[in-house]
Design a protein around this motif. Structure first.
Motif, PDB file in Angstrom:
ATOM      1  N   THR A  95      53.429   5.198  43.527  1.00 11.33           N
ATOM      2  CA  THR A  95      52.661   5.969  42.548  1.00 11.33           C
ATOM      3  C   THR A  95      51.513   5.105  42.043  1.00 11.33           C
ATOM      4  O   THR A  95      51.362   3.970  42.456  1.00 11.33           O
ATOM      5  N   SER A 134      45.677   8.452  38.403  1.00 13.67           N
ATOM      6  CA  SER A 134      45.291   8.869  37.046  1.00 13.67           C
ATOM      7  C   SER A 134      44.878  10.335  37.011  1.00 13.67           C
ATOM      8  O   SER A 134      44.296  10.795  36.044  1.00 13.67           O
ATOM      9  N   TYR A 135      45.199  11.091  38.067  1.00 12.10           N
ATOM     10  CA  TYR A 135      44.878  12.511  38.160  1.00 12.10           C
ATOM     11  C   TYR A 135      46.026  13.317  37.557  1.00 12.10           C
ATOM     12  O   TYR A 135      47.182  13.185  37.982  1.00 12.10           O
ATOM     13  N   SER A 136      45.731  14.144  36.566  1.00 12.55           N
ATOM     14  CA  SER A 136      46.767  14.938  35.912  1.00 12.55           C
ATOM     15  C   SER A 136      47.254  16.044  36.847  1.00 12.55           C
ATOM     16  O   SER A 136      46.460  16.867  37.322  1.00 12.55           O
ATOM     17  N   PHE A 159      51.055  12.024  36.309  1.00 16.16           N
ATOM     18  CA  PHE A 159      49.788  11.564  36.868  1.00 16.16           C
ATOM     19  C   PHE A 159      50.022  11.047  38.278  1.00 16.16           C
ATOM     20  O   PHE A 159      51.003  10.351  38.545  1.00 16.16           O
ATOM     21  N   GLY A 217      54.387  11.653  40.995  1.00 17.30           N
ATOM     22  CA  GLY A 217      53.668  11.128  39.838  1.00 17.30           C
ATOM     23  C   GLY A 217      54.555  10.331  38.910  1.00 17.30           C
ATOM     24  O   GLY A 217      55.759  10.194  39.131  1.00 17.30           O
ATOM     25  N   GLU A 231      53.275   8.152  32.888  1.00 14.87           N
ATOM     26  CA  GLU A 231      52.135   7.416  32.334  1.00 14.87           C
ATOM     27  C   GLU A 231      51.081   7.210  33.422  1.00 14.87           C
ATOM     28  O   GLU A 231      51.399   6.882  34.559  1.00 14.87           O
ATOM     29  N   GLU A 232      49.845   7.392  33.049  1.00 20.34           N
ATOM     30  CA  GLU A 232      48.713   7.257  33.952  1.00 20.34           C
ATOM     31  C   GLU A 232      48.617   5.846  34.541  1.00 20.34           C
ATOM     32  O   GLU A 232      48.764   4.858  33.831  1.00 20.34           O
ATOM     33  N   GLY A 233      48.417   5.762  35.863  1.00 21.75           N
ATOM     34  CA  GLY A 233      48.147   4.498  36.525  1.00 21.75           C
ATOM     35  C   GLY A 233      49.335   3.586  36.758  1.00 21.75           C
ATOM     36  O   GLY A 233      49.169   2.475  37.248  1.00 21.75           O
TER      37      GLY A 233
END
Length: 163
Positions: free
Chosen positions: A53, A56-58, A75, A146, A149-151
């Motif tokens: 993973t 940063s795309y929702s 994400f 995903g 948390e982003e990233g």
């Protein structure tokens, strides 16, 4: 051959043609990692792929909810992580992420114009995501793995099982 075609176009028309030829529709995207092609009675080893993973795309940008009103969260990369091709209809499949307990999510977009989005989050007390559902039609499925948390980068294996 492309050069001969481009010579026939004058001015900016060649640029329009070249742009049209190079545009890749979303459904024709390749996957970030390995793909699966499954037929009835596939061996368990044929239903396992791996990746990581970190996007940063929702996933809510693809769909807010799935066909059973489960929220699509997390994400990932805008490009699917895996492509799964089902050569025949399956009455029931389970798609499971295994990171060793990290908080993962899943979004699977199926073939056709019908509502074939499936989303998954925690599996019982396990934070790894899974989707267990019925009526999987033959065709091409895009799979995004995903994180909440982003990233966040998490190595995972993804398994598909017939039930």
């Amino acid at each position: 051959m492309l050069v001969h075609i481009l010579r026939r176009f004058k001015g900016r028309a060649w640029l329009v043609l070249l742009t049209a030829l190079s545009a890749t529709p979303v459904l024709a995207q390749t996957a970030n990692f390995a793909s699966l092609t499954l037929s009835q009675g596939f061996s368990p080893a044929d239903g396992v792929v791996s990746g990581f993973t970190g996007g940063s795309y929702s996933l809510a940008a693809i769909a807010n909810s799935d066909r059973q009103n489960n929220r699509c969260i997390g994400f990932a990369s805008p490009t699917p992580d895996h492509i799964m091709v089902l050569e025949r209809d399956f009455p029931k499949l389970t798609v499971q992420v295994n990171t060793g307990g990290s908080d993962t999510t899943l979004l699977i977009r199926g073939p056709g114009n019908e509502n074939t989005i499936r989303c998954g989050d925690d599996t019982g007390s396990n934070k790894d995501a899974s989707i267990s559902d019925t009526s999987w039609k033959a065709g091409r499925y895009s799979i995004w793995v995903g994180t909440f948390e982003e990233g966040v980068r998490r190595d995972y294996s993804l398994s598909v099982e017939q039930k």
